[in-house]
Structure formats: structure tokens, C-alpha cells
Design a protein around this motif. Structure first.
Motif, PDB file in Angstrom:
ATOM      1  N   THR A 147      42.564  44.732  32.491  1.00  0.00           N
ATOM      2  CA  THR A 147      41.391  43.914  32.133  1.00  0.00           C
ATOM      3  C   THR A 147      41.637  42.464  32.503  1.00  0.00           C
ATOM      4  O   THR A 147      40.797  41.810  33.125  1.00  0.00           O
ATOM      5  CB  THR A 147      41.121  44.015  30.606  1.00  0.00           C
ATOM      6  OG1 THR A 147      41.018  45.393  30.280  1.00  0.00           O
ATOM      7  CG2 THR A 147      39.867  43.286  30.206  1.00  0.00           C
ATOM      8  N   GLN A 148      42.828  41.943  32.145  1.00  0.00           N
ATOM      9  CA  GLN A 148      43.140  40.547  32.437  1.00  0.00           C
ATOM     10  C   GLN A 148      43.192  40.318  33.951  1.00  0.00           C
ATOM     11  O   GLN A 148      42.658  39.334  34.458  1.00  0.00           O
ATOM     12  CB  GLN A 148      44.483  40.171  31.792  1.00  0.00           C
ATOM     13  CG  GLN A 148      44.773  38.678  31.831  1.00  0.00           C
ATOM     14  CD  GLN A 148      45.721  38.270  32.943  1.00  0.00           C
ATOM     15  OE1 GLN A 148      46.273  39.117  33.638  1.00  0.00           O
ATOM     16  NE2 GLN A 148      45.898  36.976  33.124  1.00  0.00           N
ATOM     17  N   ILE A 149      43.794  41.274  34.660  1.00  0.00           N
ATOM     18  CA  ILE A 149      43.923  41.121  36.120  1.00  0.00           C
ATOM     19  C   ILE A 149      42.534  41.090  36.753  1.00  0.00           C
ATOM     20  O   ILE A 149      42.237  40.272  37.629  1.00  0.00           O
ATOM     21  CB  ILE A 149      44.798  42.260  36.710  1.00  0.00           C
ATOM     22  CG1 ILE A 149      46.240  42.090  36.210  1.00  0.00           C
ATOM     23  CG2 ILE A 149      44.745  42.272  38.234  1.00  0.00           C
ATOM     24  CD1 ILE A 149      47.158  43.240  36.542  1.00  0.00           C
ATOM     25  N   ARG A 150      41.629  41.952  36.256  1.00  0.00           N
ATOM     26  CA  ARG A 150      40.254  41.990  36.813  1.00  0.00           C
ATOM     27  C   ARG A 150      39.548  40.656  36.562  1.00  0.00           C
ATOM     28  O   ARG A 150      38.961  40.075  37.471  1.00  0.00           O
ATOM     29  CB  ARG A 150      39.498  43.150  36.151  1.00  0.00           C
ATOM     30  CG  ARG A 150      38.032  43.210  36.505  1.00  0.00           C
ATOM     31  CD  ARG A 150      37.423  44.533  36.045  1.00  0.00           C
ATOM     32  NE  ARG A 150      35.981  44.481  36.104  1.00  0.00           N
ATOM     33  CZ  ARG A 150      35.194  44.238  35.065  1.00  0.00           C
ATOM     34  NH1 ARG A 150      35.723  44.015  33.865  1.00  0.00           N
ATOM     35  NH2 ARG A 150      33.883  44.218  35.204  1.00  0.00           N
ATOM     36  N   TYR A 151      39.639  40.156  35.346  1.00  0.00           N
ATOM     37  CA  TYR A 151      38.975  38.882  35.029  1.00  0.00           C
ATOM     38  C   TYR A 151      39.514  37.760  35.923  1.00  0.00           C
ATOM     39  O   TYR A 151      38.771  36.966  36.466  1.00  0.00           O
ATOM     40  CB  TYR A 151      39.211  38.488  33.560  1.00  0.00           C
ATOM     41  CG  TYR A 151      38.490  39.338  32.532  1.00  0.00           C
ATOM     42  CD1 TYR A 151      37.420  40.152  32.878  1.00  0.00           C
ATOM     43  CD2 TYR A 151      38.883  39.296  31.186  1.00  0.00           C
ATOM     44  CE1 TYR A 151      36.764  40.905  31.909  1.00  0.00           C
ATOM     45  CE2 TYR A 151      38.225  40.044  30.223  1.00  0.00           C
ATOM     46  CZ  TYR A 151      37.174  40.855  30.587  1.00  0.00           C
ATOM     47  OH  TYR A 151      36.532  41.588  29.641  1.00  0.00           O
ATOM     48  N   LYS A 152      40.837  37.720  36.031  1.00  0.00           N
ATOM     49  CA  LYS A 152      41.438  36.602  36.762  1.00  0.00           C
ATOM     50  C   LYS A 152      41.100  36.676  38.248  1.00  0.00           C
ATOM     51  O   LYS A 152      40.760  35.680  38.873  1.00  0.00           O
ATOM     52  CB  LYS A 152      42.954  36.610  36.556  1.00  0.00           C
ATOM     53  CG  LYS A 152      43.571  35.246  36.817  1.00  0.00           C
ATOM     54  CD  LYS A 152      44.899  35.103  36.155  1.00  0.00           C
ATOM     55  CE  LYS A 152      45.447  33.703  36.242  1.00  0.00           C
ATOM     56  NZ  LYS A 152      46.649  33.533  35.448  1.00  0.00           N
ATOM     57  N   GLY A 197      35.155  35.223  22.559  1.00  0.00           N
ATOM     58  CA  GLY A 197      35.126  36.619  22.992  1.00  0.00           C
ATOM     59  C   GLY A 197      36.346  36.894  23.854  1.00  0.00           C
ATOM     60  O   GLY A 197      37.133  35.996  24.135  1.00  0.00           O
ATOM     61  N   ALA A 198      36.496  38.176  24.303  1.00  0.00           N
ATOM     62  CA  ALA A 198      37.679  38.522  25.113  1.00  0.00           C
ATOM     63  C   ALA A 198      37.543  37.905  26.500  1.00  0.00           C
ATOM     64  O   ALA A 198      36.492  37.964  27.117  1.00  0.00           O
ATOM     65  CB  ALA A 198      37.788  40.030  25.221  1.00  0.00           C
ATOM     66  N   HIS A 199      38.608  37.265  26.965  1.00  0.00           N
ATOM     67  CA  HIS A 199      38.602  36.650  28.299  1.00  0.00           C
ATOM     68  C   HIS A 199      40.009  36.760  28.863  1.00  0.00           C
ATOM     69  O   HIS A 199      40.892  37.359  28.231  1.00  0.00           O
ATOM     70  CB  HIS A 199      38.134  35.194  28.220  1.00  0.00           C
ATOM     71  CG  HIS A 199      38.830  34.399  27.160  1.00  0.00           C
ATOM     72  ND1 HIS A 199      40.133  34.007  27.280  1.00  0.00           N
ATOM     73  CD2 HIS A 199      38.417  33.982  25.934  1.00  0.00           C
ATOM     74  CE1 HIS A 199      40.486  33.354  26.187  1.00  0.00           C
ATOM     75  NE2 HIS A 199      39.471  33.329  25.353  1.00  0.00           N
ATOM     76  N   MET A 200      40.240  36.148  30.047  1.00  0.00           N
ATOM     77  CA  MET A 200      41.509  36.399  30.732  1.00  0.00           C
ATOM     78  C   MET A 200      42.731  35.946  29.915  1.00  0.00           C
ATOM     79  O   MET A 200      43.811  36.494  30.063  1.00  0.00           O
ATOM     80  CB  MET A 200      41.517  35.757  32.124  1.00  0.00           C
ATOM     81  CG  MET A 200      41.523  34.270  32.130  1.00  0.00           C
ATOM     82  SD  MET A 200      41.458  33.619  33.819  1.00  0.00           S
ATOM     83  CE  MET A 200      39.704  33.415  34.028  1.00  0.00           C
ATOM     84  N   MET A 201      42.552  34.974  29.042  1.00  0.00           N
ATOM     85  CA  MET A 201      43.720  34.474  28.315  1.00  0.00           C
ATOM     86  C   MET A 201      44.025  35.316  27.076  1.00  0.00           C
ATOM     87  O   MET A 201      45.130  35.239  26.548  1.00  0.00           O
ATOM     88  CB  MET A 201      43.480  33.024  27.911  1.00  0.00           C
ATOM     89  CG  MET A 201      44.747  32.303  27.592  1.00  0.00           C
ATOM     90  SD  MET A 201      44.486  30.568  27.925  1.00  0.00           S
ATOM     91  CE  MET A 201      45.467  29.878  26.650  1.00  0.00           C
ATOM     92  N   GLY A 246      54.103  33.709  34.770  1.00  0.00           N
ATOM     93  CA  GLY A 246      53.713  35.096  34.540  1.00  0.00           C
ATOM     94  C   GLY A 246      52.209  35.283  34.733  1.00  0.00           C
ATOM     95  O   GLY A 246      51.537  34.487  35.387  1.00  0.00           O
ATOM     96  N   ARG A 247      51.697  36.344  34.127  1.00  0.00           N
ATOM     97  CA  ARG A 247      50.289  36.739  34.315  1.00  0.00           C
ATOM     98  C   ARG A 247      49.314  35.652  33.885  1.00  0.00           C
ATOM     99  O   ARG A 247      48.215  35.568  34.401  1.00  0.00           O
ATOM    100  CB  ARG A 247      49.989  37.977  33.473  1.00  0.00           C
ATOM    101  CG  ARG A 247      50.734  39.208  33.893  1.00  0.00           C
ATOM    102  CD  ARG A 247      49.892  40.004  34.905  1.00  0.00           C
ATOM    103  NE  ARG A 247      50.683  41.041  35.522  1.00  0.00           N
ATOM    104  CZ  ARG A 247      51.012  42.196  34.919  1.00  0.00           C
ATOM    105  NH1 ARG A 247      50.603  42.427  33.685  1.00  0.00           N
ATOM    106  NH2 ARG A 247      51.721  43.095  35.551  1.00  0.00           N
ATOM    107  N   HIS A 248      49.726  34.840  32.902  1.00  0.00           N
ATOM    108  CA  HIS A 248      48.793  33.828  32.380  1.00  0.00           C
ATOM    109  C   HIS A 248      49.045  32.447  32.985  1.00  0.00           C
ATOM    110  O   HIS A 248      48.575  31.453  32.434  1.00  0.00           O
ATOM    111  CB  HIS A 248      48.854  33.787  30.847  1.00  0.00           C
ATOM    112  CG  HIS A 248      48.347  35.059  30.232  1.00  0.00           C
ATOM    113  ND1 HIS A 248      47.003  35.328  30.096  1.00  0.00           N
ATOM    114  CD2 HIS A 248      49.000  36.146  29.775  1.00  0.00           C
ATOM    115  CE1 HIS A 248      46.855  36.532  29.559  1.00  0.00           C
ATOM    116  NE2 HIS A 248      48.055  37.046  29.361  1.00  0.00           N
TER     117      HIS A 248
END
Ligand code: HEM
Length: 401
Positions: free
Chosen positions: A89-94, A79-83, A346-348
């Protein structure tokens, strides 16, 4: 798409790249590519390879142009996750998952239980007066499993099942041939994890334990949904097992294969930390980070079409002579060793990097304290292997009484 003929003509070195050769020793291949075809098309997996550090930094720092938010096996399975998301959305998950990985929380909550677990495992290795043992499956793997389960707050009684699910995830992700059975087994394992998680979350809501799942399920400010907790905890679980097992095994292997460097690493805590960075640079556990082009673009004059996948070869960036002097040399005093890209940028940037470093530090210190004269077993040699995750298949060591 790069047609076969064009690809052969334009990227002869890329056309000759074989995953089987990369698995054995990728570094001479990376050196050739970096020099002559730094942006190349690899027909065997139909993806671009980048091997120069500058190009890799530019791609990983430009999520608008090179994204992880695209169909992939890892998104399909978890499913959708931070990676596999970008932007808010990614910033919120992380952000939600970051607190237990902060140095202060690691020092207070994780260090004690980690040290106790490593002591217990090393005692097991030495039991019966044994003076030799296998430390990848016998030490690195159980330490990685224990740590990631503890940080999440998954009961340790689930260790065997998690191990089993992990194997299905790993096989599904390495399934470049698209075998539907492997894919279904990976998805089945993720579903089984979801079913096992539901009662754990219910229990934690009633009785919080201060670990990550508990924090997430008790969060009342813009909380993650149950599906988001499932997918993000799955990527943490997946990200924290084989990677860290490999990092620990590679560090032990690299240091023991260079006895003089090993001595230098033992001189002080700072020397140990720098030596861990050098092992990360020289033999990274994770060899690539993949990104999808969001529109047609160019790198070094090579046209990359929208939707094509670019593999940033992290092990190649770490040995780029434009940045690292004498890059093939393993040197635990290298001042810029920590500038490796083994946790990406970076972000990831890897969420678990501080925990993985802590685990490696505790394992090395415990081995040094409990196993005097630690050395590789010359009768049972091994070396890192693998094109995506690299680690020694076995790691046999000896020590004195
Ligand atoms: C406790 C151990 C670990 C955990 C829990 C963990 C978890 C994660 C997570 C959740 C991400 C995704 C971050 C995001 O997208 O924002 C990530 C990324 C990454 N991790 Fe780790 N990781 C661990 C150890 C390692 C180790 C030991 C390595 C390699 C030496 C590694 C290499 C990477 C890389 C290269 C990425 C970026 C992938 C990309 O950008 O495509 N990780 N990690």
C-alpha cells in the motif's frame, strides 16, 4: 510498559530529559544519551529515544519490526497515507506521488516558477531601498508554501486558507497533552481541506494542468480513490511547509553565523550543494522519526514491548562521533556531510527532499545575487528552537546597498 520506578533506576538520563530543554539546545543532551544511555525511556512523553546512528539505521530499515502503520494523530487526522502505511500500500501511494519530485521534472517545471517567486519575494524585501529584513516568515515560509501548492496544483489563491489549516494540523500534532479541542480543530481543518479539494479535482479532471493532483485524478491505471488522493496530498502539504521553511531558515542562519564557511559555500555550485548538506546534518529541521514496535524485541539488550513507540532522534544520529569526525563542528567541506539522516532512510525516506534542496539552493543564490554583504543583524539575534521542528523564531538579516 516501563514502570516509573524501573524507568528511573534503569534510565536516569532519560528520566531527566525535558522537551523544554531539547527545544533550546538538544545536542549536549543527545551527546550524553548517546554515550551512556543510547536506548533510553523518556517518561515525559512515555516513549523510547534512540541516539546512536547505527541503531537508528537498523530501526528505520526494518519496517516489519518497527512500523508507522499504527494508530497515531497524523493518521487519525489525515486518514491512511504513505507515511502511516507499510508494504504494497505504501509503495503504491509513494510511486503514484513521486513523478513531480524527480530531478528532471523539478528542473523543467518547478525551477522557473520557483526562481520567479523567490525573485519577487526578495524584491519585496528590498523595496524602498531597505537594507534589512526578516527572512523566515518573509521569505522561507512563503517560498515553501508556494512550492508545495504549485507541485500539487492547488490554486495559489488558497494560500491563506492552507496556511490557516496548517497551523491547526501543527498544533494537533504537537498536542502531547491530548487536548480534545486541539485534536478536533486539526480534524476540522483536514475536513475543510477535503471539501475545498473536491471542486479542484473536478475542474482538473476536465482541464488537466500537468501537476500532481491533475496526474492523480486523470490516472486510469489502478487509480487512487478520492479519499486516497485527499490523504496523500494532505501529508505532502503538511510535509512540505514548516519542514522546508525551517530547512531554508536553518541554512541561512548556519551559514551567516559562520562567515568564513559562508564564503567557502559561495565558491562554486558544488560547494553550495555540499554546504546545504552540512546545514542539514548540523541543524536538521525535523528532529525525530517515530516507529511502533510490532512485537516484543530488544535493542542493545533493552527490551522494547509490542506497541511501544521508538523515537529515532535524527539530530543525534547526525552528530554521532562514531561516524562524523568532530561532529559538533560546522564544516561546509565535510566530505561525508550528505550521509546525514535528516530526511530519514528506508521506505519512508522523505518524498520532498529534492524539492526542499532545490528551494534552499534557489533562495541562497538569489540572496547572494540581490543582497550584497548579507549578514545576520547583530542587534536582533536569534537561534534555532524547537524539539520536533527546529528553526529560528525570527531571522533578521542585513545587506549593503
Ligand atoms: C517540499 C518539501 C517536502 C515535502 C513535500 C515532504 C514530504 C514528505 C512525505 C510525503 C513524507 C512521507 C514519505 C513516506 O512515508 O514514504 C516525508 C517524510 C519525511 N520527511 Fe519530508 N517533505 C518535505 C521536506 C522535508 C524537509 C525539509 C525535511 C527535513 C529537513 C523533511 C524530513 C522528512 C523526514 C525525516 C521524513 C521521514 C519521516 C519518517 O520516516 O517517520 N521533509 N516527507
Amino acid at each position: 510498559m516501563v514502570g516509573n520506578l524501573t524507568s528511573l533506576d534503569r534510565f536516569p538520563l532519560g528520566a531527566s530529559v525535558r522537551l523544554a530543554d531539547l527545544a533550546v539546545d538538544p545536542y549536549p543532551i543527545f551527546a550524553e544519551l548517546r554515550e551512556a544511555e543510547p536506548v533510553t525511556w523518556v517518561p515525559e512523553i512515555e516513549r523510547w529515544f534512540l541516539t546512536r546512528r547505527d541503531d537508528i539505521l537498523a530501526v528505520l530499515r526494518d519496517p516489519d519490526l518497527f512500523t508507522t502503520d499504527a494508530p497515531s494523530t497524523i493518521r487519525d487526522m489525515f486518514g491512511a497515507h504513505m507515511m502511516t502505511t507499510e508494504g504494497p500500500t505504501q509503495i503504491r501511494y509513494k510511486r503514484k506521488c513521486l513523478p513531480p519530485f524527480h530531478a528532471s521534472r523539478l528542473a523543467s517545471a518547478s525551477l522557473l516558477r520557483l526562481t520567479a517567486e523567490v525573485e519577487r519575494l526578495v524584491t519585496g524585501l528590498r523595496s524602498g531601498g531597505r537594507r534589512a529584513g526578516e527572512v523566515r516568515t518573509g521569505l522561507a515560509r512563503p517560498v515553501a508554501l508556494h512550492s508545495v501548492l504549485s507541485v500539487l496544483g492547488i490554486p495559489l489563491s488558497e494560500t491563506d486558507r492552507v496556511n490557516e489549516w496548517y497551523e491547526h494540523f501543527a498544533r494537533a500534532l504537537a498536542n502531547f497533552a491530548g487536548d480534545p479541542d486541539l485534536r478536533a480543530a486539526g480534524k476540522g481543518a483536514a475536513d475543510a481541506y477535503g471539501r475545498a479539494l473536491a471542486p479542484i479535482l473536478e475542474e482538473l479532471e476536465r482541464k488537466p494542468d500537468g501537476n500532481l493532483l491533475s496526474d492523480l485524478v486523470c490516472d486510469h491505471v489502478d487509480p487512487l480513490t478520492a479519499a486516497e488522493i485527499r490523504s496523500n496530498s494532505l501529508i505532502i502539504l503538511f510535509g512540505g511547509i514548516e519542514t522546508t521553511e525551517s530547512m531554508i531558515a536553518n541554512a541561512v542562519w548556519a551559514l551567516l553565523s559562520h562567515p568564513e564557511q559562508h564564503e567557502t559555500a559561495r565558491a562554486s555550485p558544488a560547494a553550495l550543494d555540499l554546504s546545504i548538506e552540512e546545514t542539514l546534518r548540523w541543524e536538521p529541521a525535523v528532529q525525530s522519526a517515530a516507529r511502533h514496535a510490532t512485537r516484543d524485541t530488544e535493542i542493545r539488550g533493552v527490551r522494547i514491548a509490542e506497541g511501544e513507540v521508538v523515537h529515532c532522534m535524527l539530530g543525534a544520529a547526525n552528530r554521532d562521533p562514531a561516524y562524523f569526525e568532530d561532529p559538533d563542528l560546522f564544516d561546509v567541506t565535510r566530505p561525508n556531510a550528505g550521509d546525514h539522516l535528516s530526511f530519514a532512510v528506508g521506505r519512508h525516506f522523505c518524498l520532498g527532499a529534492p524539492l526542499a534542496r532545490l528551494e534552499t539552493r534557489v533562495v541562497l543564490k538569489t540572496l547572494w545575487a540581490r543582497c550584497p554583504g548579507l549578514r545576520l543583524d547583530p542587534d536582533r539575534p536569534s537561534a534555532p528552537y524547537g524539539y520536533e521542528f527546529r528553526k529560528p523564531p525570527t531571522l533578521q538579516v542585513k545587506w549593503d546597498r
